[in-house]
Scaffold this motif. Structure first.
Motif, PDB file in Angstrom:
ATOM      1  N   SER A 120      10.169  -4.973   9.412  1.00  0.00           N
ATOM      2  CA  SER A 120      10.535  -5.736   8.325  1.00  0.00           C
ATOM      3  C   SER A 120      10.841  -7.252   8.715  1.00  0.00           C
ATOM      4  O   SER A 120      10.562  -8.204   8.004  1.00  0.00           O
ATOM      5  N   GLU A 164       1.553  -5.714   3.124  1.00  0.00           N
ATOM      6  CA  GLU A 164       2.996  -5.205   2.651  1.00  0.00           C
ATOM      7  C   GLU A 164       2.798  -3.668   2.488  1.00  0.00           C
ATOM      8  O   GLU A 164       3.718  -2.849   2.844  1.00  0.00           O
ATOM      9  N   HIS A 211       4.706  -9.701  -3.188  1.00  0.00           N
ATOM     10  CA  HIS A 211       3.765 -10.155  -2.237  1.00  0.00           C
ATOM     11  C   HIS A 211       2.364 -10.502  -2.866  1.00  0.00           C
ATOM     12  O   HIS A 211       1.761 -11.365  -2.414  1.00  0.00           O
ATOM     13  N   ASP A 226      14.644  -6.231   2.873  1.00  0.00           N
ATOM     14  CA  ASP A 226      14.524  -6.875   4.098  1.00  0.00           C
ATOM     15  C   ASP A 226      13.268  -7.886   4.358  1.00  0.00           C
ATOM     16  O   ASP A 226      13.489  -9.171   4.557  1.00  0.00           O
ATOM     17  N   ARG A 227      12.182  -7.505   3.874  1.00  0.00           N
ATOM     18  CA  ARG A 227      11.019  -8.490   4.031  1.00  0.00           C
ATOM     19  C   ARG A 227      11.037  -9.422   2.915  1.00  0.00           C
ATOM     20  O   ARG A 227      10.486 -10.289   3.028  1.00  0.00           O
ATOM     21  N   CYS A 228      11.674  -9.285   1.862  1.00  0.00           N
ATOM     22  CA  CYS A 228      11.703  -9.901   0.584  1.00  0.00           C
ATOM     23  C   CYS A 228      12.725 -10.937   0.737  1.00  0.00           C
ATOM     24  O   CYS A 228      12.716 -11.828   0.029  1.00  0.00           O
ATOM     25  N   GLU A 232       9.081  -8.738  11.043  1.00  0.00           N
ATOM     26  CA  GLU A 232       7.864  -9.289  11.016  1.00  0.00           C
ATOM     27  C   GLU A 232       7.362  -9.596   9.487  1.00  0.00           C
ATOM     28  O   GLU A 232       6.547 -10.631   9.300  1.00  0.00           O
ATOM     29  N   GLY A 233       7.496  -8.609   8.679  1.00  0.00           N
ATOM     30  CA  GLY A 233       7.051  -8.769   7.448  1.00  0.00           C
ATOM     31  C   GLY A 233       7.632 -10.166   6.678  1.00  0.00           C
ATOM     32  O   GLY A 233       7.057 -10.863   5.911  1.00  0.00           O
ATOM     33  N   GLY A 234       9.078 -10.065   6.974  1.00  0.00           N
ATOM     34  CA  GLY A 234       9.704 -11.157   6.431  1.00  0.00           C
ATOM     35  C   GLY A 234       9.202 -12.697   7.116  1.00  0.00           C
ATOM     36  O   GLY A 234       8.953 -13.825   6.144  1.00  0.00           O
ATOM     37  N   ALA A 269      13.912  -1.928   3.688  1.00  0.00           N
ATOM     38  CA  ALA A 269      12.903  -2.603   4.566  1.00  0.00           C
ATOM     39  C   ALA A 269      12.386  -3.399   3.724  1.00  0.00           C
ATOM     40  O   ALA A 269      11.839  -4.604   3.898  1.00  0.00           O
ATOM     41  N   CYS A 270      11.790  -2.855   2.277  1.00  0.00           N
ATOM     42  CA  CYS A 270      11.303  -3.765   1.387  1.00  0.00           C
ATOM     43  C   CYS A 270      12.156  -4.859   0.988  1.00  0.00           C
ATOM     44  O   CYS A 270      11.714  -6.103   0.812  1.00  0.00           O
ATOM     45  N   ARG A 298       3.046  -2.010   5.850  1.00  0.00           N
ATOM     46  CA  ARG A 298       4.255  -1.910   6.348  1.00  0.00           C
ATOM     47  C   ARG A 298       5.229  -0.796   5.520  1.00  0.00           C
ATOM     48  O   ARG A 298       5.812  -0.314   6.395  1.00  0.00           O
TER      49      ARG A 298
END
Length: 186
Positions: free
Chosen positions: A168, A143, A112, A30-32, A170-172, A27-28, A146
């Motif tokens: 993920s 972040e 982030h 994916d968000r980055c 949403e954060g992306g 997930a980390c 999340r």
């Protein structure tokens, strides 16, 4: 800022099982991903599927394929994301996944923080992970929330993993918008 049940991010990582740890690290990453491949939002979908199945063999194969698919040159931030992927363990073991999830957590929070208007003071990322988010700007605090939510929900089977993936995505989107805005004003 601690999670709803009062546990810090470090405690949540320490207590997670293999599936939760794999989901947390993924997930980390994916968000980055927008920092590495803004046009490849679904590049990690096969890795998510392997996590959902809890299949170590499929995990290793999906991670190896993602490394090939996402290889290339890029900015310093893109290299940080690529390192997160490169360090994903082939072995589906709690020890290897815990180390990777912890490293991904630090990297994602630091990335982030670099885009946060408030900036990141020395030691802030580690303080956030330990449960003290004083001084964290909105992007870093989001972040952190999340990451905690992913660890809390990933243990709840397919529904929890679906929620982790939604967080993920949403954060992306949030990170992509911040990066885009910064590029337009630079």
């Amino acid at each position: 800022m601690t999670s709803g049940n009062g546990r810090s991010l470090l405690e949540l990582i320490d207590g997670a099982d293999e599936r939760g740890l794999a989901a947390a690290g993924l997930a980390c990453l994916d968000r980055c991903l927008p920092l590495l491949a803004p046009d490849r939002a679904d590049a990690l979908r096969p890795v998510w599927a392997a996590v959902a199945r809890g299949d170590g063999g499929a995990w290793g194969e999906a991670v190896a394929k993602a490394r090939v698919d996402l290889d290339g040159d890029g900015t310093e931030d893109a290299e940080a994301v690529r390192r997160m992927l490169a360090q994903a363990p082939a072995a589906w073991t709690a020890e290897a996944l815990r180390a990777w999830a912890g490293d991904c957590s630090v990297a994602a929070l630091a990335l982030h923080g670099r885009y946060d208007a408030a900036g990141v003071s020395d030691g802030l990322v580690e303080r956030c992970r330990a449960g003290d988010a004083d001084g964290a700007g909105p992007l870093l605090a989001g972040e952190l929330r999340r990451q905690q939510a992913v660890l809390e929900t990933a243990a709840h089977g397919p529904t929890g993993l679906r929620r982790a993936r939604e967080l993920s995505v949403e954060g992306g989107r949030v990170l992509r918008a911040v990066v885009s805005r910064r590029a337009r004003t630079a």
